[in-house]
Design an enzyme around this catalytic site. Sequence first.
Site, PDB file in Angstrom:
ATOM      1  N   HIS A   1       0.894  -1.384  -0.151  1.00  0.00           N
ATOM      2  CA  HIS A   1      -0.225   0.214  -0.191  1.00  0.00           C
ATOM      3  C   HIS A   1       0.474   1.231  -0.261  1.00  0.00           C
ATOM      4  CE1 HIS A   1       0.260   0.250   4.258  1.00  0.00           C
ATOM      5  NE2 HIS A   1       0.148  -0.501   4.243  1.00  0.00           N
TER       6      HIS A   1
ATOM      7  N   HIS B   1       3.865   1.529   2.355  1.00  0.00           N
ATOM      8  CA  HIS B   1       4.984   1.518   2.161  1.00  0.00           C
ATOM      9  C   HIS B   1       5.440   1.884   0.527  1.00  0.00           C
ATOM     10  CE1 HIS B   1       2.578  -2.545   3.071  1.00  0.00           C
ATOM     11  NE2 HIS B   1       3.977  -2.111   4.287  1.00  0.00           N
TER      12      HIS B   1
ATOM     13  N   CYS C   1       2.003 -10.263  19.612  1.00  0.00           N
ATOM     14  CA  CYS C   1       1.467  -9.304  18.808  1.00  0.00           C
ATOM     15  C   CYS C   1       2.254 -10.539  17.663  1.00  0.00           C
ATOM     16  CB  CYS C   1       1.514  -8.561  18.687  1.00  0.00           C
ATOM     17  SG  CYS C   1       0.535  -7.895  17.273  1.00  0.00           S
TER      18      CYS C   1
ATOM     19  N   CYS D   1       2.336  -7.585  14.457  1.00  0.00           N
ATOM     20  CA  CYS D   1       4.258  -6.829  14.941  1.00  0.00           C
ATOM     21  C   CYS D   1       4.952  -8.215  14.856  1.00  0.00           C
ATOM     22  CB  CYS D   1       3.515  -6.364  16.363  1.00  0.00           C
ATOM     23  SG  CYS D   1       2.736  -5.172  16.305  1.00  0.00           S
TER      24      CYS D   1
ATOM     25  N   CYS E   1      -3.547  -5.531  21.585  1.00  0.00           N
ATOM     26  CA  CYS E   1      -1.953  -4.285  20.965  1.00  0.00           C
ATOM     27  C   CYS E   1      -2.388  -3.015  20.045  1.00  0.00           C
ATOM     28  CB  CYS E   1      -1.729  -5.583  19.717  1.00  0.00           C
ATOM     29  SG  CYS E   1      -0.881  -4.647  18.117  1.00  0.00           S
TER      30      CYS E   1
ATOM     31  N   HIS F   1      -2.426  -2.921  16.438  1.00  0.00           N
ATOM     32  CA  HIS F   1      -3.411  -4.323  15.755  1.00  0.00           C
ATOM     33  C   HIS F   1      -5.253  -4.041  15.921  1.00  0.00           C
ATOM     34  CE1 HIS F   1       0.443  -4.680  13.881  1.00  0.00           C
ATOM     35  NE2 HIS F   1      -0.569  -4.957  12.587  1.00  0.00           N
TER      36      HIS F   1
ATOM     37  N   LYS G   1      -3.620   5.868  11.080  1.00  0.00           N
ATOM     38  CA  LYS G   1      -2.341   5.508  10.343  1.00  0.00           C
ATOM     39  C   LYS G   1      -3.093   4.370   8.716  1.00  0.00           C
ATOM     40  CE  LYS G   1       1.606   1.957  10.163  1.00  0.00           C
ATOM     41  NZ  LYS G   1       1.407   0.296   9.599  1.00  0.00           N
TER      42      LYS G   1
ATOM     43  N   LYS H   1      -2.730  -1.723   6.315  1.00  0.00           N
ATOM     44  CA  LYS H   1      -3.195  -3.639   5.568  1.00  0.00           C
ATOM     45  C   LYS H   1      -5.037  -3.901   6.618  1.00  0.00           C
ATOM     46  CE  LYS H   1       0.997  -5.350   5.240  1.00  0.00           C
ATOM     47  NZ  LYS H   1       2.242  -5.907   4.864  1.00  0.00           N
TER      48      LYS H   1
END
Length: 502
Positions: free
Chosen positions: A17, A20, A125, A128, A143, A146, A295, A298
């Site tokens: 995405h 990246h 997690c 992560c 987390c 996430h 943020k 994904k």
Amino acid sequence: MPYYVTTPIYYVNAEPHLGHAYTTIGADILARHMRQRGEEVFFLTGTDEHGEPVAQAAERAGVSPRELADRNARRFLDLMPQIDVSNDFFIRTSDERHVARVQEVMQRVHDNGYVYEGTYEGYYCPRCADFKTPSELGPGNACPIHEIVLELVTEQNWFFRLSAFEDALLRLYEERPELVMPDFRRNEALAFIRGGLQDVSLSRPKLKWGVPLPWDPGQVMYVWFDALLNYYTALSFARPGEDLTDRFWPASLHVMAKDILKFHSVYWPALLLAAGLELPERMYVHGFLLMGEKKMSKSLGNVLDPFRVIEQYGSDALRFYCFREVSFGQDGSISPAGFEARYETELANDFGNLASRVLAMVERYRDGVVPAGVEVDPALAGGEGGLGGVEVLVAGLLDRAEISRALDVCWGSVRRLNRYVEERKPWELAKDPGRARDLDAVLYNLAEGLRVVTLLLHAYVPKAADRLLGALAERSRGIAALGSRGGGQRIERIPPLFPKLG
Ligand code: ME8
């Protein structure tokens, strides 16, 4: 000094995405700029393919981890030319040459006495791939990244003696104030170290998808150690038949976002010290691209697809927008409306129109030949946005990976050139044959200024810069000072660099 710059290697648990693309474009801007300065550059990016994040995503998709890795690594590989990234190599951690080298280094860490067997109890997690300390947990033991509730895990595994490196790391940060940039990120890393370092789990007993520990092949290595080592292992096999390690190690700069600061600023130097390897010179930790308040990520599903953005606006526009809209280092929001506004006002108007006007005036008033035998105008060289020494200013900022600030300086010069057109009014000079020398001087200064700033912008918008430099009959792609070319060249008119959107 050779310049070796890296991006994080991205998890292949999903498709790429814009986040990246952002880091990769940032590292690309630095790599391109350093090449323009004549440095020997090696630029590495790639994919992180082992560990729970990938194994679990593969399970959910009903495919093997390798199938998922192959499929999504392909998407990351395909992304690179689309965003015009000039990486010298793309590493995949499932590559057996990487695996062999990781085992070699970790065996050294083991033999140096920094590994022991023990029981891990704590929160982990899997998205992560991170063992969370109590202070890192969100409400309800979730987390914070996430937003999934984590379970307390107890397992028998191998540990890395991170605690042994507390003093060494503190000394390192003292001796090398630029190890982690910007400064406020360095302070975060230091605070983490000062908070006390716990030994960290080095292996995962239940997982199969990873690098087997050379001294206990029933366990695979904790994915972060496998992943971090990519920066080192890639050099040994990136060029067939040649080992680049001696030439490029240690890395000049690791670029990443703040989510993985701890791994890079604490675990990574400790691991290298434990293996007896040299440490990277610097790291630059940037912020997050946000869509609204969140943020882009994904797993949260609020991603902006870079492939679609490029289709609509072109790769240069994407490259420019990301670093212009969000100050590199800080968090910042992006939006489709923001894209359009920057595209119209800055790329199409400020830069595109400047280029069209300068080329058109040289053609109309001087039959397409840039006047020669005239001096640099001190009024254009000095003052706000002045072009005298702009290349030195930009190089200094990019030495410290200040990508947005360097772009601000370039844009100051683009705007200065536009003001110069308005101030000098070449169309009025052209009406008065007695002022032909003045018109020569203005046209030369405009063409020369445009050449200098376009060379600087080449690292940011390589396609448009190539077209414009072609039109300006500029073959070099080096960095140039105002007045270093004397005129006399024949220019060509070209269609708009950034056409208005319909
Ligand atoms: O963490 N804004 O991989 P990853 C800015 N495999 N940058 C972003 C971003 C956003 N919204 N989202 C992602 C991993 N990034 C590990 C790294 S390195 C040895 C191993 C960028 O796929 C940013 O560079 O989760 C961030 O650090 C990275 O992608 C995380 O990618």
